[in-house]
Scaffold this motif. Structure first.
Motif, PDB file in Angstrom:
ATOM      1  N   THR A  66       0.831  -1.209   0.000  1.00 54.25           N
ATOM      2  CA  THR A  66       0.000   0.000   0.000  1.00 54.25           C
ATOM      3  C   THR A  66       0.862   1.253   0.000  1.00 54.25           C
ATOM      4  O   THR A  66       1.877   1.321   0.683  1.00 54.25           O
ATOM      5  CB  THR A  66      -0.939  -0.036   1.220  1.00 54.25           C
ATOM      6  OG1 THR A  66      -2.032  -0.890   0.884  1.00 54.25           O
ATOM      7  CG2 THR A  66      -1.473   1.329   1.582  1.00 54.25           C
ATOM      8  N   LYS A  67       0.421   2.231  -0.792  1.00 47.17           N
ATOM      9  CA  LYS A  67       1.190   3.483  -0.915  1.00 47.17           C
ATOM     10  C   LYS A  67       0.523   4.608  -0.152  1.00 47.17           C
ATOM     11  O   LYS A  67      -0.683   4.823  -0.280  1.00 47.17           O
ATOM     12  CB  LYS A  67       1.266   3.899  -2.390  1.00 47.17           C
ATOM     13  CG  LYS A  67       2.208   3.058  -3.180  1.00 47.17           C
ATOM     14  CD  LYS A  67       2.344   3.616  -4.570  1.00 47.17           C
ATOM     15  CE  LYS A  67       3.613   4.443  -4.659  1.00 47.17           C
ATOM     16  NZ  LYS A  67       4.130   4.503  -6.029  1.00 47.17           N
ATOM     17  N   TYR A  68       1.316   5.315   0.606  1.00 48.40           N
ATOM     18  CA  TYR A  68       0.822   6.489   1.327  1.00 48.40           C
ATOM     19  C   TYR A  68       1.372   7.738   0.640  1.00 48.40           C
ATOM     20  O   TYR A  68       2.573   7.838   0.426  1.00 48.40           O
ATOM     21  CB  TYR A  68       1.300   6.454   2.781  1.00 48.40           C
ATOM     22  CG  TYR A  68       0.645   5.372   3.600  1.00 48.40           C
ATOM     23  CD1 TYR A  68       1.113   4.064   3.557  1.00 48.40           C
ATOM     24  CD2 TYR A  68      -0.456   5.655   4.403  1.00 48.40           C
ATOM     25  CE1 TYR A  68       0.502   3.067   4.306  1.00 48.40           C
ATOM     26  CE2 TYR A  68      -1.067   4.664   5.161  1.00 48.40           C
ATOM     27  CZ  TYR A  68      -0.597   3.378   5.110  1.00 48.40           C
ATOM     28  OH  TYR A  68      -1.193   2.397   5.845  1.00 48.40           O
ATOM     29  N   GLY A  69       0.500   8.675   0.306  1.00 45.88           N
ATOM     30  CA  GLY A  69       0.907   9.908  -0.359  1.00 45.88           C
ATOM     31  C   GLY A  69       1.425  10.945   0.623  1.00 45.88           C
ATOM     32  O   GLY A  69       1.462  10.724   1.841  1.00 45.88           O
ATOM     33  N   ALA A  70       1.786  12.103   0.078  1.00 51.71           N
ATOM     34  CA  ALA A  70       2.417  13.156   0.882  1.00 51.71           C
ATOM     35  C   ALA A  70       1.462  13.742   1.915  1.00 51.71           C
ATOM     36  O   ALA A  70       1.890  14.244   2.949  1.00 51.71           O
ATOM     37  CB  ALA A  70       2.934  14.256  -0.034  1.00 51.71           C
ATOM     38  N   ALA A  74      -1.216  12.015   3.240  1.00 45.30           N
ATOM     39  CA  ALA A  74      -1.998  10.959   3.884  1.00 45.30           C
ATOM     40  C   ALA A  74      -2.037  11.157   5.393  1.00 45.30           C
ATOM     41  O   ALA A  74      -1.045  11.541   6.001  1.00 45.30           O
ATOM     42  CB  ALA A  74      -1.386   9.596   3.566  1.00 45.30           C
TER      43      ALA A  74
END
Lengths: 373, 402
Positions: free
Chosen positions: A283-287, A289
């Motif tokens: 899972t990717k967390y953005g700037a 998040a």
């Protein structure tokens, strides 16, 4: 210990939870992010070394079959025995339709008959628990019981909660003296987990006898009527368990995974819960998040705010979106600026920019698969 | 017998000595990468997506973990009745029995394996590169040109060209010259170590090479130059896209960082080209109250209660309250205590950093952990190592396990 002398039978549940069971059997409901409800009982059986498992289905079993396929994730794709999904065999049922679990068992009587094991664990497929079945069978054998019923003591629970279960009246040594199926006025707090251990031969004779008489319920027609003549004992399961029989219990149990103790109990590293893998990337967390107190599966992209949520695989939450107290199933997309609270989204729900959907703790807002709002 | 059009052979025996403590107990292709993968998942997944269902994995250095990892090939859909994944270690035979002397010798020793599939073409891959590539397209080009060998090449920056094996090609892409690490490169097309050979030619050249006592039995040094010299048709296949040799601690760290750049320099989330890996059967990850995760990837089995900024967190990692992790790669099962500060660090599997420790936060003149392999100020904690409570590990350190 490996219980090669035991077979498993899972009866998929008929409890309907609209709209999330519209397209699938209850047992195939996604839960805890990456699992289906049936994964718990299946993994428990596999972890006990049981290599012959039959899953008796009613209607709507394609989702279940797709999930289970060859049984590989549970290491049950075997040359001898293995995992079998058993579609209903209407011809074998007294009235040609399924009206009770005896009908389902009668429908799979050939499968039961040709299985070579001595003991059977018979379970409904809509409960979550992590239990050492090998130990439970050993207890059953040592105790020289005819039937062992697994139960959970719900001391302190409200009457309405207790009324959801089959309650056991227990005597000395946990002998079952009486059983009441979902009574309005509960007399006991010992709630059956709908898991029974018995000899295969006994199960076959019960099913045959009930079927021949037109009886349809394993508990009401077989166990209760035969209580006097059989040694029926109860075995307590002290860990967590509950059955998923309504949207309320689905929501409550899902949210329960945010509790560290419940996670520790259900995801015991000694007895892992297996499921079909999807090979999604992490899972990717953005700037921007902001995620707190949430249980998150792989393949998600989170750019917004997520608080007290359960996210299945491949969920996308855009910037500025705020999702609280919600369960979001696989591949749902939440666009920018969306505000969600107390919602249950089935797979592939798509919420466009700026929408606001608010449910309540006592009545979460459930949205069916593929809905675009 | 059913013949296979193309069989892939992955050279996975390399030690990867420049990865220091990361490859002490495992071969380089088994080193964890990208949050839930191992390096070898990339060529294996590429094979499957390219329609190649028979893959030999040649192991030699520390093969135990790699062998277990590949198993019957099921995670890559390579458990087949005819074909599938095969781990091929060196073995003893009636006449000979020796270690793989070089890349060419490794394939030579497995000629009888290849014979069993009667292939038309053989794809030779390296088990230590990160990239996504459709070998099927390359195979198609190889067949169209009718070349004896097709070699994948990619343009590299001119200033770096002298670090690579450089292919000089004509306007049709036919290779006219091959230079290993030329001082004055004539071209910037670097060989990616990906070759497709027509099987007959491969067999002939490998056999000749084996009988040449002066040969290093290496594809780059011996086979390719010999084929060029003999006037065999050798064609380049141009690849444009992300490709990285993660041979050093710095390049491994950097390749991980490439995944979390915005937008990512290398995208592994494309579901039409999923990278497969062996699943650890872990629950989804839990993000606690007071946690903050940005610009990072996190995967199954983790419990995150601290701050994670611009990092790649592998499965089953725990990060305690009050801790902060920045610009780091934390491999499976590592435990980070409370109030720990970690910067620009590669943490090996199951390492433990106890409460209050500081890792990679300061520079220090006389650093007892200093290692020449930890360039660019990167810290490496070996798998299973323990950093005790409140300890300070300066930049550029390598901490080994007891």
């Amino acid at each position: 210990m490996r219980r090669r002398d035991t077979m498993g039978i899972i009866l998929t549940s008929e409890d309907r939870i609209p709209p999330i069971t519209d397209i699938r059997a209850n047992s195939a409901l996604p839960i805890a992010g990456r699992y289906r409800i049936i994964d718990f009982v299946l993994s428990n059986m596999a972890n006990a070394g049981i290599t012959n498992i039959g899953v008796a289905t009613e209607t709507n079993y394609s989702s279940l079959m797709d999930h289970i396929k060859s049984g590989k994730p549970w290491d049950l794709d075997r040359k001898n025995w293995g995992l079998n999904v058993l579609p209903p065999n209407l011809e074998k049922m007294t009235y040609g339709t399924i009206k009770g679990n005896i009908d389902m068992l009668a429908g799979i009587s050939d499968f039961i008959h040709r299985s070579g094991q001595t003991y059977v664990i018979l379970s409904l497929g809509n409960s979550i628990y992590n239990i050492d079945f090998a130990e439970a069978v050993e207890h059953h054998v040592q105790n020289q019981a005819d039937i062992t019923v697994l139960y959970h003591d719900m001391k302190g629970a409200e009457e309405t909660e207790l009324s959801r279960f089959t309650l056991l009246e227990l005597g000395e040594d946990n002998r079952v003296l009486d059983m009441e199926v979902q009574p309005y006025y509960p007399k006991s707090t010992a709630a059956s987990m709908d898991v029974y251990i018995l000899e295969k031969a006994l199960l076959e004779s019960i099913v045959d006898e009930c079927s021949a008489r037109g009886d349809r319920d394993f508990v009401k027609d077989a166990l209760i009527k035969k209580m006097g003549g059989m040694r029926i004992f109860a075995l307590e399961h002290k860990g967590y368990t509950d059955k998923i029989d309504s949207l309320k219990s689905y929501y409550k149990n899902s949210m329960g995974f945010l509790d560290a103790d419940m996670r520790k109990d259900l995801f015991n590293p000694e007895r892992p819960i297996y499921t079909k893998t999807k090979d999604q990337s992490p899972t990717k967390y953005g700037a921007e998040a902001e995620v707190e107190n949430s249980f998150i599966s792989d393949g998600c992209t989170i750019e917004g705010t997520v608080i007290n949520c359960i996210l299945s695989r491949g969920v996308k939450i855009a910037k500025g979106a705020v999702v609280k107290n919600s369960i979001i199933m696989q591949d749902s997309v939440i666009e920018e600026g969306v505000d969600l609270d107390h919602v249950v989204f089935d797979k592939e729900v798509y919420i466009t920019k700026g929408r606001k959907l608010i449910g309540q703790d006592s009545y979460p807002l459930a949205i069916s698969k593929g809905t675009k709002i | 017998m059913v013949s296979k059009d193309c069989v892939a052979m992955i050279l996975a025996g390399g030690q990867g000595s420049r990865l220091g403590a990361l490859t002490k107990n495992v071969a380089k292709p088994a080193v964890p990468f990208g949050g839930k993968y191992r390096i070898i998942d990339f060529p294996l997944s590429n094979c499957v997506h390219s329609g190649i269902d028979t893959v030999g994995v040649l192991t030699q250095y520390q093969p135990l973990e790699l062998n277990t990892y590949i198993g019957n090939g099921n995670p890559w859909d390579l458990d087949r009745s005819h074909g599938g994944a095969y781990v091929l270690p060196p073995y003893q035979s009636a006449k000979t029995g020796e270690w793989y002397k070089g890349t060419a010798n490794a394939i030579y020793q497995n000629i009888s394996f290849l014979e069993g599939f009667n292939p038309n073409h053989v794809l030779i891959l390296s088990g230590d590169h990160i990239y996504k590539m459709h070998y099927g397209e390359m195979l198609k080009a190889h067949k169209e040109t009718g070349a004896a060998a097709t070699i994948a090449v990619m343009p590299v920056p001119w200033e770096e060209a002298s670090r690579f094996g450089i292919m000089n090609v004509d306007e049709d892409g036919t290779i006219v010259e091959f230079e290993e690490k030329p001082k004055e490169p004539k071209s910037n097309l670097a060989s990616m170590g990906i070759y497709i050979f027509s099987y007959d030619a491969l067999k002939r050249y490998l056999t000749d090479d084996e009988h040449d006592p002066n040969s290093d039995n290496d594809f780059g040094k011996n086979i390719i130059p010999k084929m060029l010299k003999n006037g065999e048709k050798m064609v380049s296949y141009r690849f444009e896209g992300y490709w990285k040799d993660v041979g050093t601690i710095q390049s491994l760290w950097e390749a991980n960082m490439d995944l979390i750049a915005d937008p990512p320099l290398f995208d592994i989330s494309d579901r039409r080209w999923s990278i497969y890996s062996r699943n650890m059967a872990l629950a989804p990850h839990y993000v606690g109250k007071g946690a903050k995760i940005i610009n990072s990837t996190v995967t199954e089995g983790c419990t995150i209660c601290g701050e994670v900024n611009h990092s790649v967190i592998f499965g089953g990692v725990t990060i305690g309250e009050g801790s902060s992790v920045k610009d780091s790669v934390i491999m499976p099962g590592a435990t980070i205590g409370k109030n720990v500060k970690i910067e620009k660090t590669v943490i090996g599997s199951n390492a433990v950093v106890e409460d209050g420790a500081q890792v990679g936060t300061v520079e220090k003149e006389d650093n007892k952990y200093a290692s020449a392999m930890c360039t660019h100020g990167i810290v490496l904690l070996e798998g299973g190592s323990v950093v005790s409570a409140n300890a300070e590990i300066p930049k550029g350190s390598m901490v080994t396990a007891e």
